[in-house]
Motif scaffolding. Structure first.
Motif, mmCIF file in Angstrom:
data_model
loop_
_atom_site.group_PDB
_atom_site.id
_atom_site.type_symbol
_atom_site.label_atom_id
_atom_site.label_comp_id
_atom_site.label_asym_id
_atom_site.label_seq_id
_atom_site.Cartn_x
_atom_site.Cartn_y
_atom_site.Cartn_z
ATOM 1 N N VAL A 47 0.836 -1.204 0.000
ATOM 2 C CA VAL A 47 0.000 0.000 0.000
ATOM 3 C C VAL A 47 0.867 1.250 0.000
ATOM 4 O O VAL A 47 0.659 2.180 -0.782
ATOM 5 C CB VAL A 47 -0.937 0.002 1.235
ATOM 6 N N LEU A 48 1.872 1.251 0.856
ATOM 7 C CA LEU A 48 2.719 2.433 0.963
ATOM 8 C C LEU A 48 3.543 2.625 -0.304
ATOM 9 O O LEU A 48 3.724 3.747 -0.794
ATOM 10 C CB LEU A 48 3.641 2.301 2.180
ATOM 11 N N GLY A 49 4.016 1.493 -0.848
ATOM 12 C CA GLY A 49 4.786 1.574 -2.083
ATOM 13 C C GLY A 49 3.961 2.178 -3.204
ATOM 14 O O GLY A 49 4.410 3.083 -3.919
ATOM 15 N N LEU A 50 2.719 1.702 -3.334
ATOM 16 C CA LEU A 50 1.824 2.233 -4.360
ATOM 17 C C LEU A 50 1.512 3.700 -4.085
ATOM 18 O O LEU A 50 1.562 4.549 -4.981
ATOM 19 C CB LEU A 50 0.515 1.436 -4.393
ATOM 20 N N ALA A 51 1.233 3.977 -2.827
ATOM 21 C CA ALA A 51 0.850 5.338 -2.459
ATOM 22 C C ALA A 51 1.968 6.317 -2.762
ATOM 23 O O ALA A 51 1.724 7.463 -3.148
ATOM 24 C CB ALA A 51 0.497 5.391 -0.972
ATOM 25 N N ALA A 52 3.190 5.870 -2.597
ATOM 26 C CA ALA A 52 4.304 6.765 -2.894
ATOM 27 C C ALA A 52 4.653 6.721 -4.372
ATOM 28 O O ALA A 52 5.045 7.731 -4.965
ATOM 29 C CB ALA A 52 5.516 6.386 -2.058
ATOM 30 N N GLY A 53 4.506 5.555 -4.987
ATOM 31 C CA GLY A 53 4.933 5.376 -6.371
ATOM 32 C C GLY A 53 4.036 6.083 -7.374
ATOM 33 O O GLY A 53 4.525 6.699 -8.321
ATOM 34 N N ILE A 54 2.712 6.022 -7.145
ATOM 35 C CA ILE A 54 1.788 6.594 -8.125
ATOM 36 C C ILE A 54 1.948 8.112 -8.251
ATOM 37 O O ILE A 54 2.138 8.614 -9.365
ATOM 38 C CB ILE A 54 0.332 6.190 -7.785
ATOM 39 N N PRO A 55 1.932 8.860 -7.150
ATOM 40 C CA PRO A 55 2.132 10.305 -7.308
ATOM 41 C C PRO A 55 3.492 10.620 -7.911
ATOM 42 O O PRO A 55 3.622 11.550 -8.700
ATOM 43 C CB PRO A 55 2.021 10.851 -5.882
ATOM 44 N N LEU A 56 4.478 9.807 -7.555
ATOM 45 C CA LEU A 56 5.817 10.043 -8.088
ATOM 46 C C LEU A 56 5.803 9.875 -9.605
ATOM 47 O O LEU A 56 6.326 10.700 -10.351
ATOM 48 C CB LEU A 56 6.779 9.043 -7.447
ATOM 49 N N PHE A 57 5.162 8.804 -10.031
ATOM 50 C CA PHE A 57 5.083 8.530 -11.458
ATOM 51 C C PHE A 57 4.383 9.673 -12.190
ATOM 52 O O PHE A 57 4.832 10.157 -13.225
ATOM 53 C CB PHE A 57 4.323 7.216 -11.662
ATOM 54 N N LEU A 58 3.274 10.122 -11.602
ATOM 55 C CA LEU A 58 2.509 11.188 -12.230
ATOM 56 C C LEU A 58 3.269 12.509 -12.208
ATOM 57 O O LEU A 58 3.081 13.365 -13.075
ATOM 58 C CB LEU A 58 1.158 11.351 -11.517
ATOM 59 N N ALA A 59 4.111 12.669 -11.197
ATOM 60 C CA ALA A 59 4.798 13.946 -11.039
ATOM 61 C C ALA A 59 6.051 14.041 -11.888
ATOM 62 O O ALA A 59 6.614 15.123 -12.045
ATOM 63 C CB ALA A 59 5.161 14.156 -9.573
ATOM 64 N N THR A 60 6.463 12.914 -12.442
ATOM 65 C CA THR A 60 7.716 12.898 -13.192
ATOM 66 C C THR A 60 7.743 13.999 -14.254
ATOM 67 O O THR A 60 8.723 14.722 -14.412
ATOM 68 C CB THR A 60 7.898 11.533 -13.891
ATOM 69 N N GLU A 61 6.618 14.111 -14.937
ATOM 70 C CA GLU A 61 6.521 15.091 -16.012
ATOM 71 C C GLU A 61 6.818 16.500 -15.501
ATOM 72 O O GLU A 61 7.621 17.230 -16.071
ATOM 73 C CB GLU A 61 5.095 15.027 -16.604
ATOM 74 N N ARG A 62 6.169 16.832 -14.397
ATOM 75 C CA ARG A 62 6.347 18.177 -13.850
ATOM 76 C C ARG A 62 7.774 18.400 -13.381
ATOM 77 O O ARG A 62 8.311 19.503 -13.503
ATOM 78 C CB ARG A 62 5.385 18.394 -12.672
ATOM 79 N N ILE A 63 8.367 17.362 -12.834
ATOM 80 C CA ILE A 63 9.739 17.529 -12.330
ATOM 81 C C ILE A 63 10.686 17.772 -13.501
ATOM 82 O O ILE A 63 11.577 18.609 -13.438
ATOM 83 C CB ILE A 63 10.166 16.303 -11.511
ATOM 84 N N ILE A 107 8.385 -0.557 11.092
ATOM 85 C CA ILE A 107 7.849 0.551 10.305
ATOM 86 C C ILE A 107 8.984 1.350 9.676
ATOM 87 O O ILE A 107 8.905 1.759 8.519
ATOM 88 C CB ILE A 107 6.982 1.472 11.187
ATOM 89 N N THR A 108 10.037 1.560 10.451
ATOM 90 C CA THR A 108 11.181 2.286 9.913
ATOM 91 C C THR A 108 11.713 1.572 8.680
ATOM 92 O O THR A 108 12.067 2.208 7.683
ATOM 93 C CB THR A 108 12.286 2.397 10.982
ATOM 94 N N LEU A 109 11.717 0.263 8.760
ATOM 95 C CA LEU A 109 12.178 -0.524 7.615
ATOM 96 C C LEU A 109 11.294 -0.272 6.393
ATOM 97 O O LEU A 109 11.791 -0.053 5.279
ATOM 98 C CB LEU A 109 12.151 -2.001 7.991
ATOM 99 N N VAL A 110 9.984 -0.276 6.612
ATOM 100 C CA VAL A 110 9.055 -0.025 5.501
ATOM 101 C C VAL A 110 9.295 1.359 4.919
ATOM 102 O O VAL A 110 9.433 1.529 3.703
ATOM 103 C CB VAL A 110 7.589 -0.138 5.989
ATOM 104 N N LEU A 111 9.347 2.348 5.786
ATOM 105 C CA LEU A 111 9.509 3.725 5.322
ATOM 106 C C LEU A 111 10.836 3.900 4.593
ATOM 107 O O LEU A 111 10.906 4.538 3.539
ATOM 108 C CB LEU A 111 9.456 4.688 6.511
ATOM 109 N N LEU A 112 11.869 3.285 5.171
ATOM 110 C CA LEU A 112 13.196 3.430 4.585
ATOM 111 C C LEU A 112 13.216 2.851 3.179
ATOM 112 O O LEU A 112 13.747 3.455 2.243
ATOM 113 C CB LEU A 112 14.226 2.723 5.468
ATOM 114 N N SER A 113 12.595 1.695 3.018
ATOM 115 C CA SER A 113 12.627 1.092 1.683
ATOM 116 C C SER A 113 11.860 1.968 0.698
ATOM 117 O O SER A 113 12.289 2.138 -0.446
ATOM 118 C CB SER A 113 12.081 -0.337 1.708
ATOM 119 N N VAL A 114 10.741 2.546 1.134
ATOM 120 C CA VAL A 114 9.978 3.398 0.224
ATOM 121 C C VAL A 114 10.785 4.631 -0.162
ATOM 122 O O VAL A 114 10.887 4.993 -1.346
ATOM 123 C CB VAL A 114 8.633 3.799 0.880
ATOM 124 N N VAL A 115 11.399 5.268 0.829
ATOM 125 C CA VAL A 115 12.171 6.487 0.555
ATOM 126 C C VAL A 115 13.350 6.173 -0.355
ATOM 127 O O VAL A 115 13.632 6.901 -1.318
ATOM 128 C CB VAL A 115 12.648 7.117 1.883
#
Lengths: 342, 344
Positions: B46-62, B150-158
Motif C-alpha cells: 500500500v505504501l509503495g503504491l501510495a508513494a509510487g503513483i504520485p511520483l510517477f505522475l509527477a515525473t513530467e512536472r519535475i 515501520i522504519t524498515l518499511v519507510l526506509l525502503s519506500v524512501v
C-alpha cells in the motif's frame, strides 16, 4: 542459611483485597521440599490470586510470601527464573510451532543454542509432544496446549512448579499421564509442586497434602486421611443397593428400616432405582456392625439387597463438609469488619 | 538418582542467571513476527503504491521544473514534495511527502493496536510475564520492534523513490539535500512513534483488539480530515477575525489560530515536513509575523533557499512537541499496563 533447610514456599498472613472484596484472607501456608501440594477450591476461591502473589505478578495487600527464600514482590525476576508456572487456560502463539513457542520461553530465561534445544527436546518428550513439536500451536487441541504449557513450565528446569488447574481441559487418560508425570518429576528432580484444582477426585490421588480453599480462606490443611478425620466428625459411609424394581415401590419401606439401625446417622435415599443408598455411620468404627445389621434386616424383611460396601470419605465429601463448617464460621465473621470500622 | 540426592544437587547448584535484556528478546521475537506477517506485506505494498503513483505522475512536472530552473537548487527534494496537478485525494495534495504524512499514522496504529490485548486474547500474557523479565520489558520490546519494522518499511519506500530519481530522472542530490532528507526521515519516524505510542495505549486500555483498531483509525481520520476544519470553525466562533478587526489584534488572533492548530499532531508534522523538504520556505507555513515590521520584512525578502540549520531552527519546536506527545501517550499506556492485573 542453607537453601535446603528452608521450605520452598512460605506464606504468612498473605492477604489480597480488591476494593471491599477480600480475594485472599490472611493465608498461612508452608510447603515442604519435594512434595505435591494441592490447593483445592471452587472457582473464585482465591487460588489463582494466591498463585499470582507467590509469583510476584500481583502485590499482596498484606502479609508476606517467601519463595525459595526470596520475596516475590521485590525479587520477582529471581523467583520467576526458578519457578515454572502453568497459568489457568494457558495460551500459545498460534502461528508459531510448539517448538518455536518453547524456544521463545527458553530465550526469555536466558537459555540459548544447544542448551535450549536440549531442554526443549526433553520437555516435549516428557509431555509426549515430540512428534507434534513442529506443528503450529494453533492446530493443537485444548489438552495438547495444556501439555505444551507444562513443557513450557519445565523449560527453565524449575525448583518449584506451580500449576493452575493443570487437568482442567484434559481427557481422563491424559489426566492420568499428567499426574504420573508430576509424580516422576518430584521423584527424579526433587521438584516441589503446587497445583490448584477444582476437580477434587482427580487430584486426591497425586497430592501429598491438600489445602482446602473457600472464599479466600484456607479452611483445611493436611493429608487426605487427616482431613477426613477432621471434617468427617468420625463418620463412616456404607453404600447399600437394592434390586431396582423393588426399590421403586419399596423406598418407603426401606427407609425406616435403615434409619432404625443403631449407629446410622443419616440416610440418603437412592437417586434412582438401582443406585446405592448412602448411610452415614457414627462412630466410623461402627461400620462393620451397621453392615451386619443391614444384612440381617434385609434378610428379615425381604428387601432384595444386591450389594453392600463401606466407602472411604472422598475428597469431595471432605470438601463439602469443610465448606459446611466454614459457612458457619463465615457468617459469624461477616459482621466483624463492619463493627471494627464503626 | 533418589529424591534426596536430587534435593541436595538442587541446593548446591549455583544461582541461575537472569537474562539482563528481556526487552531485546521480546523485541527480536516481535520483529520477526512483524516481518513475516501478512500485515507487513500489505502495508508495504500500500505504501509503495501510495508513494509510487504520485511520483510517477509527477515525473513530467519535475522534468519541466528541472529544465526551467537551470542549475536549480534542491531539485532532488522536489521528488518528494511535488505531486501531480489536478489530482487530489481527500482534497489533499498527493505528493510523496503528503502521502507519507497521511499513511504514517496508519502504520503506527496498524502495528500496535493489538500489541497487549492480542496477548491477552491468546492467553499468552500470563505466561509471558511469568518469565524472568520485567513487566515493562513486554511493552518496551513491542514498541521497539514495531518502530523498527515501520522504519524498515519507510526506509525502503524512501530509498526506492530516491533510486527512482537517480536512475529515471538523472537527478543527483547534493549533500545538503541528502542531509535534509535524513532529518526529514528522522522526524517522520518520530511522527510514526507518536501514533505507535497511541496505538499501544489503545491496546492496553481497550481489551478487544478490533475495538482498539476501530477507535485508533477513527481518531486518525478525525484528526487528519476533520481536525483542522473543526478547529478552524471553532476558532472562528470564539475568536473571529473580521474586516473591521484592528490589524494589531488581527495579527494576535492569527497567532492564536496557528497555535491552536499546532495542537494537532498532523499540523505539527506537515509543517515540519514541508519546511525540511522545501528549503525555499522561510517561515513555518502557517506562522504569521508577530509585528507589522516583520510582515513588511517578509514581503520585501528576496526568495532564497534556507540553509539546513535555519530550517532546523524553524522546526525544532515542532519536533519537541511531537516527542512530548509521544512520551505522554507512551507514559499513560505504560502506567496503565504496569497497574493492570495479569488476569483478564
Amino acid at each position: 542459611m542453607s537453601a535446603a533447610a528452608e521450605p520452598p514456599i512460605v506464606a504468612a498472613g498473605l492477604t489480597k483485597r480488591y476494593g471491599s472484596l477480600v480475594a485472599v484472607d490472611s493465608l498461612d501456608l508452608e510447603l515442604r521440599r519435594g512434595e505435591i501440594f494441592g490447593l483445592l477450591g471452587q472457582n473464585g476461591a482465591g487460588k489463582t490470586t494466591t498463585i499470582l502473589m507467590l509469583l510476584g505478578l500481583t502485590e499482596p495487600t498484606g502479609g508476606t510470601a517467601r519463595v525459595l527464600g526470596l520475596d516475590p514482590a521485590r525479587d520477582a525476576l529471581r523467583v520467576k527464573r526458578q519457578v515454572g508456572y502453568l497459568p489457568d487456560s494457558v495460551g500459545f502463539y498460534g502461528d508459531l510451532t510448539g517448538r518455536q513457542n518453547l524456544r521463545y520461553t527458553a530465550r526469555l530465561n536466558g537459555l540459548r543454542g544447544r542448551d535450549a534445544e536440549a531442554r526443549i527436546e526433553e520437555a516435549l518428550g516428557q509431555v509426549g509432544l515430540t512428534h507434534r513439536g513442529d506443528d503450529q500451536a494453533g492446530t493443537y487441541s485444548r489438552g495438547m496446549l495444556q501439555r505444551l504449557g507444562i513443557a513450557d513450565a519445565l523449560i527453565k528446569d524449575p525448583e518449584i512448579l506451580i500449576l493452575d488447574e493443570p487437568t482442567a481441559a484434559i481427557d481422563p487418560i491424559g489426566v492420568v499421564e499428567i499426574l504420573q508425570l508430576l509424580r516422576d518429576l518430584v521423584h527424579e528432580r526433587g521438584v516441589t509442586v503446587l497445583l490448584s484444582s477444582h476437580l477434587l477426585t482427580q487430584v486426591q490421588s497425586v497430592c501429598d497434602r491438600v489445602g482446602i480453599f473457600a472464599a479466600g480462606r484456607l479452611i483445611g490443611l493436611g493429608t487426605v486421611p487427616q482431613l477426613a478425620a477432621k471434617f468427617g466428625n468420625d463418620t463412616g459411609q456404607v453404600e447399600v443397593t437394592f434390586e431396582g424394581e423393588q426399590a421403586a415401590g419399596a423406598a418407603k419401606r426401606i427407609k425406616p428400616v435403615l434409619e432404625g439401625i443403631a449407629g446410622v446417622e443419616r440416610v440418603d435415599p437412592a437417586t434412582s432405582p438401582g443406585e446405592p443408598w448412602r448411610l452415614e455411620v457414627r462412630p466410623a468404627s461402627a461400620g462393620r456392625a451397621v453392615r451386619e445389621a443391614v444384612l440381617a434386616a434385609a434378610a428379615r424383611d425381604g428387601l432384595g439387597l444386591t450389594a453392600i460396601r463401606s466407602t472411604e470419605a472422598s475428597l469431595d465429601d471432605i470438601y463439602r463438609a469443610a465448606l459446611r463448617q466454614a459457612g458457619l464460621h463465615r457468617q459469624a465473621e461477616a459482621t466483624e469488619p463492619e463493627g471494627a470500622v464503626a | 538418582m533418589t529424591a534426596v540426592e536430587a534435593i541436595d544437587a538442587a541446593a548446591t547448584a549455583p544461582a541461575r542467571s537472569v537474562p539482563r535484556n528481556g526487552w531485546l528478546v521480546v523485541a527480536a521475537k516481535e520483529f520477526a513476527d512483524h516481518i513475516l506477517s501478512v500485515r507487513f506485506f500489505v502495508l508495504l505494498i500500500v505504501l509503495g503504491l501510495a508513494a509510487g503513483i504520485p511520483l510517477f505522475l509527477a515525473t513530467e512536472r519535475i522534468h519541466q521544473l528541472a529544465s526551467q530552473v537551470s542549475g536549480a537548487q534542491a531539485v532532488f527534494l522536489a521528488l518528494f514534495i511535488i505531486g501531480p496537478q489536478d489530482v487530489s485525494i481527500f482534497g489533499l495534495d498527493v505528493s510523496v511527502q503528503g502521502f507519507i504524512g497521511l499513511a504514517a499514522p496508519l502504520l503506527g496504529i496498524a502495528f500496535a493496536f493489538d500489541a497487549v490485548n492480542g496477548e491477552r486474547a491468546q492467553g499468552t500474557l500470563p505466561r509471558l510475564v511469568a518469565q524472568p523479565i520485567h513487566r515493562d520489558d513486554v511493552i518496551n520490546g513491542k514498541f521497539v520492534a514495531s518502530l523498527a519494522a515501520i522504519t524498515l518499511v519507510l526506509l525502503s519506500v524512501v530509498l526506492l523513490i530516491a533510486g527512482f530519481g537517480l536512475l529515471r530522472l538523472g537527478i543527483v542530490p547534493e549533500w545538503s539535500e541528502v542531509l535534509r532528507l535524513v532529518v526529514w526521515f528522522v522526524v517522520t519516524v518520530l511522527y510514526v512513534a507518536l501514533w505507535l505510542a497511541f496505538g499501544m495505549l489503545l491496546s492496553v486500555v481497550i481489551h478487544r483488539a478490533a475495538t482498539a483498531a476501530l477507535v485508533g483509525f477513527g481518531v486518525w481520520m478525525g484528526i487528519a480530515m476533520f481536525g483542522r476544519f473543526l478547529l478552524t470553525l471553532l476558532l472562528g466562533a470564539i475568536a473571529p477575525v473580521t474586516d473591521s478587526t484592528a490589524v494589531e489584534r488581527a495579527l494576535g488572533l492569527y497567532q492564536l489560530h496557528a497555535f491552536v492548530l499546532r495542537l494537532l499532531p498532523t499540523t505539527l508534522y506537515s509543517e515540519a515536513s514541508t519546511v525540511l523538504l522545501n528549503p525555499s520556505l522561510v517561515g513555518a507555513p502557517n506562522s504569521t509575523p508577530a509585528t507589522l515590521g516583520q510582515l513588511a520584512q517578509a514581503q520585501q525578502q528576496i526568495p532564497t533557499l534556507l540553509s539546513l540549520d535555519q530550517s532546523l531552527l524553524l522546526v525544532w519546536p515542532h519536533v519537541v512537541a511531537l516527542v512530548a506527545l509521544t512520551v505522554i501517550c507512551f507514559a499513560i499506556g505504560y502506567i496503565q499496563f504496569m497497574r493492570q492485573e495479569v488476569r483478564a
